[in-house]
Design a protein around this motif. Structure first.
Motif, short mmCIF file in Angstrom:
data_model
loop_
_atom_site.label_atom_id
_atom_site.label_comp_id
_atom_site.label_asym_id
_atom_site.label_seq_id
_atom_site.Cartn_x
_atom_site.Cartn_y
_atom_site.Cartn_z
N SER A 194 0.83 -1.21 0.00
CA SER A 194 0.00 0.00 0.00
C SER A 194 0.87 1.26 0.00
O SER A 194 0.59 2.21 -0.73
CB SER A 194 -0.90 0.05 1.24
OG SER A 194 -1.40 -1.23 1.51
N ILE A 195 1.91 1.23 0.84
CA ILE A 195 2.79 2.41 0.91
C ILE A 195 3.44 2.66 -0.44
O ILE A 195 3.51 3.80 -0.92
CB ILE A 195 3.86 2.22 2.02
CG1 ILE A 195 3.18 2.22 3.39
CG2 ILE A 195 4.93 3.30 1.94
CD1 ILE A 195 4.09 1.84 4.53
N THR B 3 3.28 5.92 -2.81
CA THR B 3 4.53 6.59 -3.19
C THR B 3 4.63 6.73 -4.70
O THR B 3 4.96 7.81 -5.22
CB THR B 3 5.74 5.78 -2.69
OG1 THR B 3 5.63 5.62 -1.28
CG2 THR B 3 7.05 6.47 -3.01
N ILE C 280 6.79 7.58 6.39
CA ILE C 280 5.83 6.47 6.30
C ILE C 280 6.52 5.24 5.71
O ILE C 280 6.33 4.12 6.20
CB ILE C 280 4.60 6.90 5.46
CG1 ILE C 280 3.81 7.95 6.24
CG2 ILE C 280 3.73 5.70 5.13
CD1 ILE C 280 2.71 8.62 5.46
N THR C 281 7.34 5.43 4.68
CA THR C 281 8.07 4.30 4.10
C THR C 281 8.96 3.65 5.14
O THR C 281 9.04 2.43 5.24
CB THR C 281 8.93 4.77 2.91
OG1 THR C 281 8.10 5.48 2.00
CG2 THR C 281 9.57 3.60 2.19
N GLY D 219 6.87 1.57 7.42
CA GLY D 219 6.39 0.36 6.76
C GLY D 219 7.49 -0.67 6.56
O GLY D 219 7.26 -1.88 6.66
N VAL E 180 6.54 11.08 3.12
CA VAL E 180 6.69 9.81 2.41
C VAL E 180 7.86 9.01 2.98
O VAL E 180 7.75 7.81 3.24
CB VAL E 180 6.88 10.05 0.89
CG1 VAL E 180 7.29 8.77 0.18
CG2 VAL E 180 5.60 10.59 0.27
#
Lengths: 386, 245
Positions: free
Chosen positions: A150-151, A155, A196-197, A200, A193
């Motif tokens: 999803s990430i 992106t 969050i990456t 994850g 980003v």
């Protein structure tokens, strides 16, 4: 290969791709170290999120962790803006503080949660397939595959939508601002980003490998291309290559997957560092050697042009006059002869017409420093290439 | 005065960390002038341009471009930052850098297409750099890099051009090429504002000048105000230049 092996490689590859994209822009913005800061500083957010949700893959936990990543970026900038310390010092102040809060939180509650510092630093990819996502009774695959998938989708979507904005604000923030593309908004978008990456990818590969996956593929790609799109593609390629080859290295050596992937990342960078066609160490050494020879050649040709008397142009005299050792003198003499710039008659050296014209042109260039005149010479001579 | 006012600056004050670098600037730049901003290092020349373009937030005052705030008039303005402000090792080509000039008219998300590419190629031709369109930017000389920046501003097809030291580190040929293009722009009715260092060339290149040293010292036609009195007030020492007639 069994399905767990395929799943691990798939997760590692998706993580590598998701990291390479923000990583490329971090490298170009000379902000590689901020990814190190983010990867450590998300820990308190991660731990607090875990206490609330009891689930490492919960969206709330990812949001909280990403938020603490963004707080790191803001704190670093705030401290830096006081002008009292430089950026690297500010980074060094902020992330250990946040990371240690996370460590203390884990230690205080270590007995009843499945979260320890080792797993945080190194991750455990091998266990990723065991944590399945079950939707209404059906097993749809490992949870971390869905999380990173999803990430990565988000992106990629952002990259395609805002590629031009990312490019212009990275290259020239002043122009970007004057055109109405706020560099501040783009900066925080990129940092979000990256945060969050990191979160994850963190669960699968740990804090150290996240940094390596963001920076090493981008740094490798930077050495091999002069085109931003190709740099992105190459970074993705090297990330995936390291992920898969690292997995099999770990399999053969029975070692940590994260450690093996990081080793492969380092190895691939080393190869590019040594052998990259124009920026590699070997190419640079070769080019410098060529340049030395070419400067010698021009010096030699100029000497011939300036001296019409025979005594100055005798082969043996040249060594003494220009004060070169025999080997160098011979290299230069051979090079000039191969290029039909001189003729040797009875050990007396003379310029050919071509040699004469070349010398005039080269000297003109050196004196006027005008590029237009030597465009056609650039292909033959390293000396004139920028 | 019959002339329109292209840029109007009112009571502009800008500070870095609460230390004012520009103090209470009032400035009216008439349409169609080729203006130099001169002043010593740290006088706030670049800051003035950046504040006009909204890159730096002022702590007081306002700026209007043809009577409206800059945010509404972006399409009318092109900006050439200092060459040293960007990383020339960035992985991109000369053509691509010029294309960036078209991004403003495209707005967010939309990609440049054939039309933008054609405009960029025309701009490259105007600055004599068409042969270098696919060259990586680090492979260009300082003068060529400056021409690329100029082409990027030309492609914006603006009414007002702001340039931050376009002659810094360029060879004589490029300097002449650039000033000729700037004079052409003025002939076409554009307004050009240049941060300039070489006082000797002011009367030859420009028709309008602003003296700046944290405060505005003077502004007006070169022939009226470019004199030793204003130079001394700006640079703080007895300054003598021989003005070429």
């Amino acid at each position: 290969m069994n399905s767990a092996q395929i799943e691990i490689q798939l997760i590692a590859s998706l993580v590598a791709i998701a990291c390479a994209i923000p990583g490329t822009f971090l490298v170009l913005r000379k902000m590689a170290m901020i990814s190190d800061a983010i990867s450590h500083a998300i820990l308190p957010g991660l731990v607090i999120g875990f206490f609330i949700t009891q689930d490492l893959n919960s969206p709330l936990l990812i949001l909280l962790a990403a938020l603490s990543g963004l707080i790191t970026v803001v704190l670093v900038e705030q401290i830096q803006q006081t002008g009292l310390v430089k950026e690297d010092t500010a980074i060094g102040l902020v992330f250990p503080a946040l990371f240690s809060i996370g460590v203390i939180l884990i230690a205080k509650n270590a007995n009843d949660v499945h979260l320890d510092v080792d797993a945080v630093l190194l991750g455990e990819l091998a266990f990723a397939p065991f944590d399945r996502l079950i939707i209404s009774g059906t097993d749809v695959g490992p949870k971390s595959l869905w999380v990173i998938g999803s990430i990565l989708t988000v992106t990629l979507g952002l990259l395609f939508a805002f590629f031009k904005e990312l490019k212009v604000s990275t290259f020239d923030a002043g122009l970007s601002a004057s055109l109405g593309f706020s560099p501040v908004i783009i900066h925080y978008g990129l940092m979000s980003v990256a945060s969050i990456t990191t979160v994850g990818a963190f669960d699968a590969v740990g804090a150290i490998l996240v940094v390596a996956l963001m920076i090493a593929p981008a740094a490798t790609a930077y050495l091999l291309t002069t085109d931003l799109k190709k740099m992105l593609l190459l970074a993705v390629f090297f990330g995936v290559l390291s992920a898969i080859s690292g997995y099999w290295m770990a399999h053969i050596l029975d070692a940590s997957i994260a450690g093996s992937i990081t080793t492969m990342l380092g190895f691939i960078f080393l190869m590019a560092y040594l052998f990259a066609p124009s920026k590699g160490v070997i190419a640079v050494i070769y080019r410098e050697k060529q340049q030395r020879t070419e400067v010698s050649l021009i010096t030699f040709l100029l000497h011939l042009k300036n001296h019409s008397e025979k005594s100055e142009r005798h082969v043996n005299h040249l060594c003494e006059h220009i004060n070169w050792q025999k080997v160098r003198a011979k290299t230069v003499l051979d090079l000039a002869q191969q290029n039909n710039m001189i003729i040797i008659d009875n050990n007396i050296v003379s310029l050919t017409d071509k040699g004469d014209a070349f010398t005039t042109q080269a000297i003109d260039y050196i004196i006027t420093n005008e590029d237009a005149q030597i465009e056609d010479m650039k292909d033959d001579f390293f000396l004139f290439r920028g | 005065m019959a002339q329109n006012i292209a840029v109007k600056v009112d009571d502009l004050t800008v500070a870095y960390n609460y230390k004012p670098v520009l103090w209470d600037i009032d400035l009216e730049i008439p349409e169609g002038v080729l203006m130099a901003i001169v002043g010593p290092n740290g006088a706030g020349k670049s800051t003035l341009i950046k504040a006009i373009l909204g890159i730096l937030p002022p702590i007081a005052g306002s700026v209007t471009i043809y009577g409206k705030p800059y945010k509404k008039q972006r399409a009318l303005v092109a900006y050439v930052p200092q060459k040293g402000s960007v990383d020339w090792d960035f992985p991109t080509t000369a053509l691509d850098v010029v294309m960036m000039g078209t991004y403003g008219s495209l707005g967010w998300i939309k990609r440049p297409r054939q039309k933008e590419k054609k405009a960029a190629l025309e701009a490259l031709e105007k600055v004599g750099m068409l042969a270098f369109k696919n060259r990586q930017i680090s492979q260009l000389s300082g003068g060529q890099q400056q021409r690329i920046f100029l082409a990027r501003a030309l492609v914006q097809n603006a009414s007002i051009y702001f340039m931050d030291e376009p002659f810094q580190g360029v060879d004589a040929t490029t300097e002449i090429a650039i000033i000729n293009i700037l004079k052409e722009l003025r002939k076409a009715g554009k307004t050009v504002i240049v941060v300039h260092h070489d006082l000797q060339t002011v009367p030859e290149y420009f028709d309008w000048v602003t003296f700046l040293n944290v405060k505005k010292i003077a502004t007006g036609p070169v022939k009226d105000i470019f004199n030793d009195d204003n130079l001394t007030k700006t640079y703080g020492i007895n300054y003598k230049v021989s003005i070429q007639e």
